[in-house]
Design a protein around this motif. Structure first.
Motif, PDB file in Angstrom:
ATOM      1  N   LYS A 180       0.824  -1.209   0.000  1.00 57.60           N
ATOM      2  CA  LYS A 180       0.000   0.000   0.000  1.00 57.60           C
ATOM      3  C   LYS A 180       0.862   1.264   0.000  1.00 57.60           C
ATOM      4  CE  LYS A 180      -3.396   2.369   2.923  1.00 57.60           C
ATOM      5  NZ  LYS A 180      -4.269   2.224   4.119  1.00 57.60           N
ATOM      6  N   SER A 181       1.827   1.326   0.918  1.00 60.27           N
ATOM      7  CA  SER A 181       2.651   2.533   1.033  1.00 60.27           C
ATOM      8  C   SER A 181       3.516   2.758  -0.189  1.00 60.27           C
ATOM      9  CB  SER A 181       3.535   2.436   2.280  1.00 60.27           C
ATOM     10  OG  SER A 181       4.396   1.307   2.183  1.00 60.27           O
ATOM     11  N   ARG A 182       3.823   1.702  -0.922  1.00 54.62           N
ATOM     12  CA  ARG A 182       4.649   1.824  -2.133  1.00 54.62           C
ATOM     13  C   ARG A 182       3.842   2.346  -3.315  1.00 54.62           C
ATOM     14  NH1 ARG A 182       6.624  -4.089  -2.806  1.00 54.62           N
ATOM     15  NH2 ARG A 182       7.743  -3.200  -4.588  1.00 54.62           N
ATOM     16  N   LEU A 183       2.539   2.119  -3.294  1.00 54.83           N
ATOM     17  CA  LEU A 183       1.702   2.503  -4.433  1.00 54.83           C
ATOM     18  C   LEU A 183       1.258   3.963  -4.392  1.00 54.83           C
ATOM     19  CD1 LEU A 183      -0.625  -0.629  -4.804  1.00 54.83           C
ATOM     20  CD2 LEU A 183       1.229   0.060  -6.315  1.00 54.83           C
ATOM     21  N   LEU A 184       1.050   4.508  -3.192  1.00 59.07           N
ATOM     22  CA  LEU A 184       0.475   5.854  -3.090  1.00 59.07           C
ATOM     23  C   LEU A 184       1.309   6.931  -3.797  1.00 59.07           C
ATOM     24  CD1 LEU A 184      -0.855   5.714   0.586  1.00 59.07           C
ATOM     25  CD2 LEU A 184      -2.218   5.918  -1.513  1.00 59.07           C
ATOM     26  N   PRO A 185       2.639   6.983  -3.632  1.00 59.68           N
ATOM     27  CA  PRO A 185       3.415   8.002  -4.361  1.00 59.68           C
ATOM     28  C   PRO A 185       3.317   7.837  -5.874  1.00 59.68           C
ATOM     29  CG  PRO A 185       4.709   7.047  -2.573  1.00 59.68           C
ATOM     30  CD  PRO A 185       3.489   6.190  -2.713  1.00 59.68           C
ATOM     31  N   LEU A 186       3.278   6.587  -6.327  1.00 61.21           N
ATOM     32  CA  LEU A 186       3.187   6.330  -7.768  1.00 61.21           C
ATOM     33  C   LEU A 186       1.858   6.820  -8.322  1.00 61.21           C
ATOM     34  CD1 LEU A 186       4.699   4.992 -10.149  1.00 61.21           C
ATOM     35  CD2 LEU A 186       3.479   2.894  -9.613  1.00 61.21           C
ATOM     36  N   MET A 187       0.788   6.655  -7.538  1.00 62.65           N
ATOM     37  CA  MET A 187      -0.529   7.110  -7.984  1.00 62.65           C
ATOM     38  C   MET A 187      -0.574   8.623  -8.133  1.00 62.65           C
ATOM     39  SD  MET A 187      -2.868   4.539  -5.680  1.00 62.65           S
ATOM     40  CE  MET A 187      -4.402   5.344  -6.158  1.00 62.65           C
ATOM     41  N   GLU A 188       0.062   9.330  -7.191  1.00 59.04           N
ATOM     42  CA  GLU A 188       0.115  10.792  -7.297  1.00 59.04           C
ATOM     43  C   GLU A 188       0.831  11.208  -8.578  1.00 59.04           C
ATOM     44  OE1 GLU A 188      -1.219  13.016  -5.466  1.00 59.04           O
ATOM     45  OE2 GLU A 188      -1.773  12.011  -3.607  1.00 59.04           O
ATOM     46  N   HIS A 189       1.886  10.495  -8.899  1.00 56.60           N
ATOM     47  CA  HIS A 189       2.673  10.807 -10.095  1.00 56.60           C
ATOM     48  C   HIS A 189       1.895  10.512 -11.372  1.00 56.60           C
ATOM     49  CE1 HIS A 189       5.874  10.105 -13.168  1.00 56.60           C
ATOM     50  NE2 HIS A 189       6.355  11.196 -12.609  1.00 56.60           N
ATOM     51  N   GLU A 190       1.022   9.511 -11.333  1.00 55.68           N
ATOM     52  CA  GLU A 190       0.245   9.115 -12.518  1.00 55.68           C
ATOM     53  C   GLU A 190      -0.805  10.159 -12.874  1.00 55.68           C
ATOM     54  OE1 GLU A 190      -0.730   6.548 -15.708  1.00 55.68           O
ATOM     55  OE2 GLU A 190       0.991   6.607 -14.343  1.00 55.68           O
ATOM     56  N   CYS A 191      -1.299  10.901 -11.881  1.00 58.87           N
ATOM     57  CA  CYS A 191      -2.299  11.931 -12.148  1.00 58.87           C
ATOM     58  C   CYS A 191      -1.722  12.999 -13.069  1.00 58.87           C
ATOM     59  CB  CYS A 191      -2.753  12.579 -10.841  1.00 58.87           C
ATOM     60  SG  CYS A 191      -3.799  11.522  -9.842  1.00 58.87           S
ATOM     61  N   GLY A 192      -2.467  13.356 -14.063  1.00 47.70           N
ATOM     62  CA  GLY A 192      -2.004  14.336 -15.036  1.00 47.70           C
ATOM     63  C   GLY A 192      -1.378  13.729 -16.262  1.00 47.70           C
ATOM     64  N   LYS A 193      -1.016  12.456 -16.205  1.00 53.59           N
ATOM     65  CA  LYS A 193      -0.449  11.783 -17.373  1.00 53.59           C
ATOM     66  C   LYS A 193      -1.570  11.230 -18.243  1.00 53.59           C
ATOM     67  CE  LYS A 193       2.981   8.961 -16.724  1.00 53.59           C
ATOM     68  NZ  LYS A 193       3.785   7.865 -16.157  1.00 53.59           N
ATOM     69  N   ASN A 194      -1.416  11.337 -19.551  1.00 51.94           N
ATOM     70  CA  ASN A 194      -2.388  10.785 -20.509  1.00 51.94           C
ATOM     71  C   ASN A 194      -3.801  11.295 -20.231  1.00 51.94           C
ATOM     72  OD1 ASN A 194      -0.374   9.090 -21.755  1.00 51.94           O
ATOM     73  ND2 ASN A 194      -0.544   7.751 -19.966  1.00 51.94           N
ATOM     74  N   ASN A 195      -3.899  12.566 -19.800  1.00 53.93           N
ATOM     75  CA  ASN A 195      -5.200  13.217 -19.544  1.00 53.93           C
ATOM     76  C   ASN A 195      -5.981  12.558 -18.406  1.00 53.93           C
ATOM     77  OD1 ASN A 195      -4.887  15.110 -21.687  1.00 53.93           O
ATOM     78  ND2 ASN A 195      -5.474  13.522 -23.156  1.00 53.93           N
ATOM     79  N   VAL A 196      -5.316  11.810 -17.548  1.00 55.98           N
ATOM     80  CA  VAL A 196      -5.978  11.178 -16.402  1.00 55.98           C
ATOM     81  C   VAL A 196      -5.942  12.152 -15.226  1.00 55.98           C
ATOM     82  CG1 VAL A 196      -5.816   9.319 -14.702  1.00 55.98           C
ATOM     83  CG2 VAL A 196      -5.466   8.828 -17.124  1.00 55.98           C
ATOM     84  N   SER A 197      -7.126  12.509 -14.697  1.00 52.62           N
ATOM     85  CA  SER A 197      -7.190  13.471 -13.593  1.00 52.62           C
ATOM     86  C   SER A 197      -7.305  12.797 -12.233  1.00 52.62           C
ATOM     87  CB  SER A 197      -8.379  14.415 -13.793  1.00 52.62           C
ATOM     88  OG  SER A 197      -9.598  13.668 -13.851  1.00 52.62           O
ATOM     89  N   MET A 198      -7.762  11.541 -12.212  1.00 47.79           N
ATOM     90  CA  MET A 198      -7.911  10.798 -10.955  1.00 47.79           C
ATOM     91  C   MET A 198      -7.418   9.369 -11.155  1.00 47.79           C
ATOM     92  SD  MET A 198     -11.709  12.043  -9.706  1.00 47.79           S
ATOM     93  CE  MET A 198     -12.475  11.788 -11.309  1.00 47.79           C
ATOM     94  N   VAL A 199      -6.819   8.828 -10.090  1.00 45.80           N
ATOM     95  CA  VAL A 199      -6.307   7.460 -10.143  1.00 45.80           C
ATOM     96  C   VAL A 199      -6.803   6.705  -8.909  1.00 45.80           C
ATOM     97  CG1 VAL A 199      -4.253   5.992 -10.128  1.00 45.80           C
ATOM     98  CG2 VAL A 199      -4.267   8.100 -11.458  1.00 45.80           C
ATOM     99  N   PHE A 200      -7.257   5.478  -9.135  1.00 45.89           N
ATOM    100  CA  PHE A 200      -7.745   4.630  -8.053  1.00 45.89           C
ATOM    101  C   PHE A 200      -7.057   3.267  -8.145  1.00 45.89           C
ATOM    102  CE2 PHE A 200     -10.980   7.565  -9.451  1.00 45.89           C
ATOM    103  CZ  PHE A 200     -11.390   8.182  -8.268  1.00 45.89           C
ATOM    104  N   PHE A 201      -6.923   2.622  -6.987  1.00 47.56           N
ATOM    105  CA  PHE A 201      -6.320   1.285  -6.986  1.00 47.56           C
ATOM    106  C   PHE A 201      -7.018   0.424  -5.945  1.00 47.56           C
ATOM    107  CE2 PHE A 201      -3.351  -2.132  -6.648  1.00 47.56           C
ATOM    108  CZ  PHE A 201      -2.765  -2.200  -7.911  1.00 47.56           C
TER     109      PHE A 201
END
Length: 551
Positions: free
Chosen positions: A469-490
């Motif tokens: 869980k703790s390893r995924l959260l920073p990556l999700m923040e980084h994914e926001c804004g890429k490829n027109n994605v405004s929100m990321v869920f896992f």
């Protein structure tokens, strides 16, 4: 059918077990009913641990990777113009180009392109050939000179090069010729014996006897003493004078610098730009090792054959292999909602509300009256168990359960035991990076003007889910804004507990979860959602309702 022209069957990017196994099964079905091997399964991403376990369990190779279905040089009509050696004469090359209707001739050595010559280059060669010493500057072999004028060598070494001197016609009296003929010259004569002897005594390296004239024995003997070449031909002196410059070797005038060639895997968008910046009308094509194959021209771009593709387990453009719009989609077999794929023509579209695409593939075997091979039965059963989370998912239907049971019998497996082994293999995340886990099963969705991404990982081990869980959260923040994605869920899905913890990142992501699922327990970085197992049937519809009603 050429290996280049296979019909590709592929699932979505970041493929799961259903995506891979359904592609393999459908290729098997299509090849059997068409009695061909035209259909090939491909993957559009790296396989996960679960899928790897399944393929190894049933002895099936991992499908080859395809990341792009844009048209390539291999999809063009390649003219199989043979390469020719640089020693070939211009006459021979001109004849070959005339028969093949080619305007550009590749010149090869050890199957590699070393030069090009065009009909325009050949024409300019003769226009520029004003000097009587022109031929010797190109150093043709006497054998090639003889062949060009339909002659035969009766004295001297044919492999010698004519590399010095000029070409002249010996039509004058012998006294006048003595001053005109210089050492190493090539003299065109007829049947005057005194002229033949005079030319040889003046140091000519070669004499050509025209109109069927034969060299006398003493002339041949003198040529031997002088180390000269004698060629006899039926042509007249004018014809020989006109044809002799065609014995120029290609190597003397070929273009050998900055040759623009293309590889089979080059994309045609790049090819178009390169062709527009080059004067040549045809371009060499090579394989991955640089070996010459043939040529393509601008005209070949007009009739290019688009790749043919069958999609399984998805019909969303954002999840499809890159440049899917450049391909001809022939069929779609899927169990998800109607997505964003568009086609130019009507196609076969099998979309059913079942828990797994593999269930539809099993139905196809039954409908077509063909038996399911044991290894394919194992793959399809594994896909159903995986997609329905061992029948716990709300997407699971009676058809899924019946298909899995029948397939397990054919494959000779115990579903409970096999499912436990498969999920354990798939949930072994300890040696994987955060990126590998995140993109293992990640999909992008667009609804209205909102685009969001949803990833999911399922495990039988709650402790393992907590660790990542703790390893995924920073990556999700980084994914926001890429490829027109405004929100990321896992979704961290606990198979044993039939629940998921939903992590989120991005503006409005938290509000969207609350609006979609109401009163849910908030955790550190996410929400605990009891009974949430299916992204397709539970999460995406709830999100879309919330987006429609709130945003």
């Amino acid at each position: 059918m050429d290996s280049d022209k296979k019909i590709i069957i592929t699932g979505h990017k970041n493929p799961d077990t259903d995506s891979i196994c359904s592609a393999l099964a459908y290729a098997e079905i299509k090849n059997r009913i068409t009695n061909t091997d035209n259909y090939v399964a491909r993957r559009s991403g790296e396989i996960n641990g679960e899928t790897k376990f399944v393929l190894e369990k049933f002895g099936v190779d991992v499908p080859e990777y395809v990341d792009n279905v844009a048209t390539q040089v291999r999809d063009m009509e390649i003219r199989r113009t043979p390469g020719v050696p640089k020693e070939m004469t211009i006459k021979e090359a001109w004849d070959i180009m005339g028969k093949s209707e080619a305007v550009t001739q590749p010149i090869t050595e050890n199957d590699k392109v070393i030069g090009l010559i065009t009909k325009g280059d050949i024409a300019r060669t003769f226009m520029d050939a004003e000097s009587s010493s022109f031929l010797s500057t190109t150093s043709p072999r006497f054998n090639d000179i003889a062949a060009t004028i339909d002659g035969r060598i009766v004295s001297g070494e044919g492999d010698r090069l004519f590399s010095k001197g000029k070409v002249l016609v010996g039509a004058a009296l012998v006294e006048r010729m003595r001053g005109a003929v210089q050492p190493h010259d090539l003299v065109i004569l007829v049947d005057r014996r005194e002229n033949q002897i005079g030319a040889l005594n003046s140091g000519a390296d070669c004499i050509i006897l025209c109109l069927g004239a034969k060299a006398a024995a003493d002339v041949i003997e003198l040529a031997g003493e002088k180390d000269a070449v004698i060629i006899e031909t039926e042509l007249d002196t004018f014809s020989v004078s006109r044809e002799i410059n065609k014995s120029v070797p290609l190597g003397a005038f070929m273009t050998h610098d900055s040759i623009r060639s293309f590889k089979l895997d080059d994309y045609t968008d790049d090819v178009k730009s390169a062709m527009g910046a080059t004067r040549h009308r045809a371009f060499p094509v090579t394989d991955s090792r640089g070996h010459y194959i043939g040529t393509v021209s601008r005209r070949n771009l007009l009739n290019i054959r688009r790749k043919q593709v069958i999609l399984v387990d998805h019909n969303e453009k954002s999840q499809a292999v890159d440049n899917i719009d450049d391909a001809d989609i022939l069929e779609i077999v899927d169990h998800h909602r109607l997505g964003t794929i568009q086609t130019l023509q009507p196609i076969y579209f099998n979309l059913q509300p079942v828990g797994c695409t593999a269930t539809i593939l099993y139905q196809m075997y039954i409908e077509k009256g063909i038996d399911v091979p044991k290894h394919i039965a194992g793959l399809l059963c594994a896909a159903i168990v995986s997609d329905t989370l061992m029948f716990r998912s709300p997407t699971c239907t009676t058809q899924d359960k019946m298909a899995a049971g029948a397939l397990a019998l054919i494959a000779g497996i115990d579903i409970e035991k096999f499912a436990s082994e498969m999920f354990e293999a798939g949930s072994d995340l300890g040696d994987k990076s955060a990126e590998e886990i995140f993109y293992q099963d990640y999909k992008k969705f667009t609804f209205g003007g909102t685009s969001f991404g949803v990833g999911q990982i399922s495990s039988m081990n709650e402790g393992e889910l907590n660790k990542i869980k703790s390893r995924l959260l920073p990556l999700m923040e980084h994914e926001c804004g890429k490829n027109n994605v405004s929100m990321v869920f896992f979704l961290l899905t606990n198979i044993r507990e039939s629940s998921s913890e939903m992590l989120y990142a991005g503006d409005n992501a938290r509000e969207l979860i609350i609006n979609a699922f109401g009163d849910v327990s908030e955790t550190d970085g996410g929400f605990a959602v009891e009974g949430l197992l299916s992204r397709k049937k539970q999460l995406i519809p709830a999100f879309m309702d919330a987006i429609q009603n709130v945003y």
